[in-house]
Write an enzyme that holds these catalytic residues in place. Structure first.
Site, PDB file in Angstrom:
ATOM      1  N   ASN A  99     -11.486  -0.322  -6.628  1.00 41.24           N
ATOM      2  CA  ASN A  99     -10.524   0.704  -6.221  1.00 41.24           C
ATOM      3  C   ASN A  99      -9.267   0.562  -7.069  1.00 41.24           C
ATOM      4  O   ASN A  99      -8.489  -0.369  -6.899  1.00 41.24           O
ATOM      5  CB  ASN A  99     -10.189   0.537  -4.732  1.00 41.24           C
ATOM      6  CG  ASN A  99      -9.179   1.569  -4.256  1.00 41.24           C
ATOM      7  OD1 ASN A  99      -8.955   2.592  -4.893  1.00 41.24           O
ATOM      8  ND2 ASN A  99      -8.566   1.296  -3.112  1.00 41.24           N
ATOM      9  N   LYS A 141      -6.697   2.512  -7.115  1.00 44.64           N
ATOM     10  CA  LYS A 141      -5.509   2.976  -6.390  1.00 44.64           C
ATOM     11  C   LYS A 141      -4.645   3.856  -7.311  1.00 44.64           C
ATOM     12  O   LYS A 141      -5.180   4.618  -8.114  1.00 44.64           O
ATOM     13  CB  LYS A 141      -4.747   1.783  -5.829  1.00 44.64           C
ATOM     14  CG  LYS A 141      -5.626   0.892  -4.952  1.00 44.64           C
ATOM     15  CD  LYS A 141      -4.869  -0.216  -4.277  1.00 44.64           C
ATOM     16  CE  LYS A 141      -5.812  -1.053  -3.431  1.00 44.64           C
ATOM     17  NZ  LYS A 141      -5.104  -2.098  -2.652  1.00 44.64           N
ATOM     18  N   HIS A 198      -9.112   4.112   4.077  1.00 45.63           N
ATOM     19  CA  HIS A 198      -8.557   2.874   3.525  1.00 45.63           C
ATOM     20  C   HIS A 198      -7.289   2.500   4.290  1.00 45.63           C
ATOM     21  O   HIS A 198      -6.546   3.366   4.760  1.00 45.63           O
ATOM     22  CB  HIS A 198      -8.247   3.062   2.039  1.00 45.63           C
ATOM     23  CG  HIS A 198      -7.920   1.798   1.326  1.00 45.63           C
ATOM     24  ND1 HIS A 198      -6.661   1.234   1.362  1.00 45.63           N
ATOM     25  CD2 HIS A 198      -8.682   0.968   0.552  1.00 45.63           C
ATOM     26  CE1 HIS A 198      -6.654   0.125   0.646  1.00 45.63           C
ATOM     27  NE2 HIS A 198      -7.867  -0.065   0.141  1.00 45.63           N
ATOM     28  N   GLU A 213      -4.440   1.596   3.409  1.00 43.93           N
ATOM     29  CA  GLU A 213      -3.205   2.193   2.896  1.00 43.93           C
ATOM     30  C   GLU A 213      -3.080   3.651   3.319  1.00 43.93           C
ATOM     31  O   GLU A 213      -1.963   4.139   3.568  1.00 43.93           O
ATOM     32  CB  GLU A 213      -3.167   2.061   1.373  1.00 43.93           C
ATOM     33  CG  GLU A 213      -2.979   0.613   0.930  1.00 43.93           C
ATOM     34  CD  GLU A 213      -3.426   0.335  -0.489  1.00 43.93           C
ATOM     35  OE1 GLU A 213      -3.372  -0.837  -0.897  1.00 43.93           O
ATOM     36  OE2 GLU A 213      -3.840   1.287  -1.189  1.00 43.93           O
ATOM     37  N   GLU A 228     -11.986  -4.557   6.035  1.00 41.74           N
ATOM     38  CA  GLU A 228     -10.705  -4.907   5.425  1.00 41.74           C
ATOM     39  C   GLU A 228      -9.825  -5.637   6.449  1.00 41.74           C
ATOM     40  O   GLU A 228      -9.233  -4.985   7.309  1.00 41.74           O
ATOM     41  CB  GLU A 228      -9.927  -3.648   5.026  1.00 41.74           C
ATOM     42  CG  GLU A 228     -10.338  -2.914   3.810  1.00 41.74           C
ATOM     43  CD  GLU A 228      -9.313  -1.824   3.504  1.00 41.74           C
ATOM     44  OE1 GLU A 228      -8.686  -1.902   2.446  1.00 41.74           O
ATOM     45  OE2 GLU A 228      -9.116  -0.920   4.324  1.00 41.74           O
ATOM     46  N   GLY A 288      -3.559  -8.843  -0.391  1.00 41.72           N
ATOM     47  CA  GLY A 288      -2.402  -9.081  -1.228  1.00 41.72           C
ATOM     48  C   GLY A 288      -1.358 -10.024  -0.658  1.00 41.72           C
ATOM     49  O   GLY A 288      -0.255 -10.134  -1.193  1.00 41.72           O
ATOM     50  N   SER A 293      -8.627  -9.338  -1.206  1.00 45.17           N
ATOM     51  CA  SER A 293      -8.292 -10.364  -2.204  1.00 45.17           C
ATOM     52  C   SER A 293      -9.522 -11.081  -2.760  1.00 45.17           C
ATOM     53  O   SER A 293      -9.548 -12.307  -2.890  1.00 45.17           O
ATOM     54  CB  SER A 293      -7.318 -11.387  -1.599  1.00 45.17           C
ATOM     55  OG  SER A 293      -6.139 -10.743  -1.161  1.00 45.17           O
TER      56      SER A 293
END
Length: 293
Positions: A52, A54, A138, A140, A210, A216, A255
């Site tokens: 991904n 992004k 996702h 985000e 996820e 991160g 990660s």
């Protein structure tokens, strides 16, 4: 002597009990009855490694990476390779990857076929660029753009109606992890976001786990812990769509890098990975794809 042995056994038992009690994720419902898949179950599901990108890379930068990656993984047959570039690069990347072993997906879509929805992209528009997959839900998108389980469900059905394969993200936040409601949060995502599918639809989509709090942040997630959650996801899916549970691929996404991917991929319910940063460069992503070499 006998007394010393009894004391030693008691001490070991106490220490083990304390260790179990300090587990960050506490079991919900009947989690400890979960049985992981046998190796033969996993063999039937082809590993999927997805990158991904992004909001990174211009069209020219995207093409530079994809050309190098295409050469680096041209001999890979046992892993399905997927890239999610930016919208602006979709057509160019598709043209570059034709007749290669790299598939292309979009990072999002809107559930309506057309209309006055400024800035949105329809399933048909995505399909027209050559995409076969689309990323939905996702973390985000949920965190910054108000994505909900209801809109995730609409997008899944719209994508499938156009022949796109949804890759659906679910996972717990830091607050949910700290308050030990990981499994309740995941079950809610599944029962609301993945509701109302046909058996065929339920068998073809891909789920990504996820753990949002680990993305991160540098906070480690052990392969054992990831496996426990993946097994829970498959169990809940079996309750929803019995015939599909052993067929769907469940990816891990937090990660992942070339150094730790092998440990995750040894687990029976982890069928691949959704990779962020490590997929932005051809060298690191190709190493990740070739984790078993």
């Amino acid at each position: 002597m006998k007394r010393l042995i009894i004391v030693a056994v008691f001490f070991v038992f106490t220490m083990l009990s304390c260790a179990v009690g300090k587990s960050v994720i506490k079991p919900d419902s009947d989690i400890f009855t979960i049985k992981t898949n046998s190796p033969s179950d996993k063999i039937s599901r082809k590993v999927l490694m997805a990158g991904n990108w992004k909001m990174n890379k211009t069209v020219s930068e995207s093409l530079s990476v994809i050309k190098t990656l295409k050469k680096a993984v041209s001999d890979v047959k046992d892993v399905e390779i997927l890239i999610f570039p930016s919208y602006t690069a979709l057509q160019a990347i598709n043209n570059e990857t034709k007749d290669s072993n790299i598939n292309i997906g979009a990072q999002n879509l809107f559930w309506e076929a057309k209309g006055a929805f400024t800035g949105e992209i329809s399933p048909a528009m995505i399909k027209d660029t050559g995409c076969s997959y689309v990323l939905i839900g996702h973390s985000e998108r949920r965190q910054y753009f108000g994505e909900t389980d209801e809109t995730v469900n609409k997008k899944i059905k719209a994508a499938m109606a156009e022949g796109l394969i949804p890759i659906v993200c679910i996972g717990e936040t830091l607050k949910e992890m700290e308050t030990n409601v990981t499994f309740q949060a995941i079950e809610k995502h599944m029962k609301e976001g993945l509701a109302g599918l046909t058996v065929e639809q339920a068998s073809s989509l891909v789920i990504v786990y996820e753990p949002v709090w680990a993305i991160g942040t540098g906070i480690p997630v052990t392969p054992d812990r990831a496996q426990e959650t993946h097994a829970f996801i498959r169990k809940i899916y079996a309750k929803m769509y019995k015939e599909a549970a052993d067929k769907i691929r469940i990816l891990y996404g937090a990660s992942v890098n070339p150094e730790n991917v092998s440990a995750f991929m040894k687990k029976p319910d982890i069928d691949g990975s959704l990779v962020g940063k490590a997929s932005l460069e051809a060298e690191s992503f190709s190493k990740l794809i070739k984790y078993s070499k």
